[in-house]
Design a protein around this motif. Sequence first.
Motif, short mmCIF file in Angstrom:
data_model
loop_
_atom_site.label_atom_id
_atom_site.label_comp_id
_atom_site.label_asym_id
_atom_site.label_seq_id
_atom_site.Cartn_x
_atom_site.Cartn_y
_atom_site.Cartn_z
N PRO A 141 0.74 -1.28 0.03
CA PRO A 141 0.17 0.00 0.11
C PRO A 141 0.82 1.18 0.08
N THR A 142 2.22 1.15 -0.24
CA THR A 142 2.83 2.33 -0.07
C THR A 142 3.87 2.56 -1.20
N ASN A 143 3.80 1.78 -2.22
CA ASN A 143 4.53 1.96 -3.54
C ASN A 143 3.99 2.95 -4.38
N ASN A 144 4.21 3.12 -5.56
CA ASN A 144 3.72 4.30 -6.66
C ASN A 144 2.71 4.13 -7.41
N ASP A 261 4.75 12.14 -11.49
CA ASP A 261 6.14 11.97 -11.29
C ASP A 261 6.41 10.65 -10.82
N TRP A 262 5.17 9.84 -10.57
CA TRP A 262 5.65 8.33 -9.95
C TRP A 262 6.26 8.18 -8.65
N THR A 263 5.88 9.08 -7.90
CA THR A 263 6.36 9.22 -6.57
C THR A 263 5.34 8.23 -5.78
N ALA A 264 5.93 7.84 -4.33
CA ALA A 264 5.13 6.90 -3.76
C ALA A 264 3.73 7.48 -3.34
#
Length: 301
Positions: A141-144, A261-264
Amino acid sequence: MSARRVTTVAALAGLLSLLAVGAARADDTPALTTPGSPVVVANEPHRLALTWTPSAWVGEPGGGEPITYEVRAQLGPHVYRALGSTTGTALTLTNLAPGSEYRLVVSAYTLGGYSDPSPVTPVRTAYGRAKVSYLNQDWSPTNNQIQHALQVTNTGGEPLDLATVRVRYHLTFEGGNTSLVPNCDWAALGCDRIQRTLTFFPPPLPPSPPPGGTPTPTPTPTRYPLPGTPIPGWVELTFTDGILAPGASTGPIQLRHHRHDWTAIDERDDPSWRAATGQWADNSRITLDVDGVREFGDTYA
């Protein structure tokens, strides 16, 4: 009397006052017995009828004013949402969403005291015209990315026009970052028939100074909203066309959302998120409306 004696007397009086308040709070116990747990006597779409055993005064004599009962939904430890009140021992609620899970309690109060809340009665309200099933396909649940599948099922007795259906997956944009690209990877009825819209609700801007007045002492942030501000919102799905017969479903709709930006992304504070189990389940924190009427789901259940 010297100034020193006056100061000492005042200090002692203040200390005794604090001790008296502390003693009063320590003795502040319920004046009414705990009412019985709410019992469901009728569960229909948009209608839930309840009854319970009454409270009584603890000790004698009791007060003469009527006892008011409040039905509430428990949201967490010592956190409740009021749903309705009455001076009787029965109440019909019409402000609950169909097909949704609630944890109901009853509390009693009068001008002279209160009771503890009753034990919880868990209940799922009767299904309305449609429901949403949910499959979390992302075990981190904390990926991007946010990855899950949804499907809409006609739970009513008449054909359901999908063009009248609106599904909302509710999110919290942590850190004030509302960047999100909602994608449909695959759908049994075709992604081209599913429209995806992102909506969010930033807090209001700082107030403007009055005409001719001095600027507000709080400087307007150069970046808005302020970094770290959580912002509520949702990804909304609507359908261009399609008819579901009673009992039929759309089939899976596989969705995947990511930031530009594909951040988390931390999904754990999203109201509609549920931990991955590998199984389809009804998720009543995802809301569904038909013709603008709530037919499934309540994010404040």
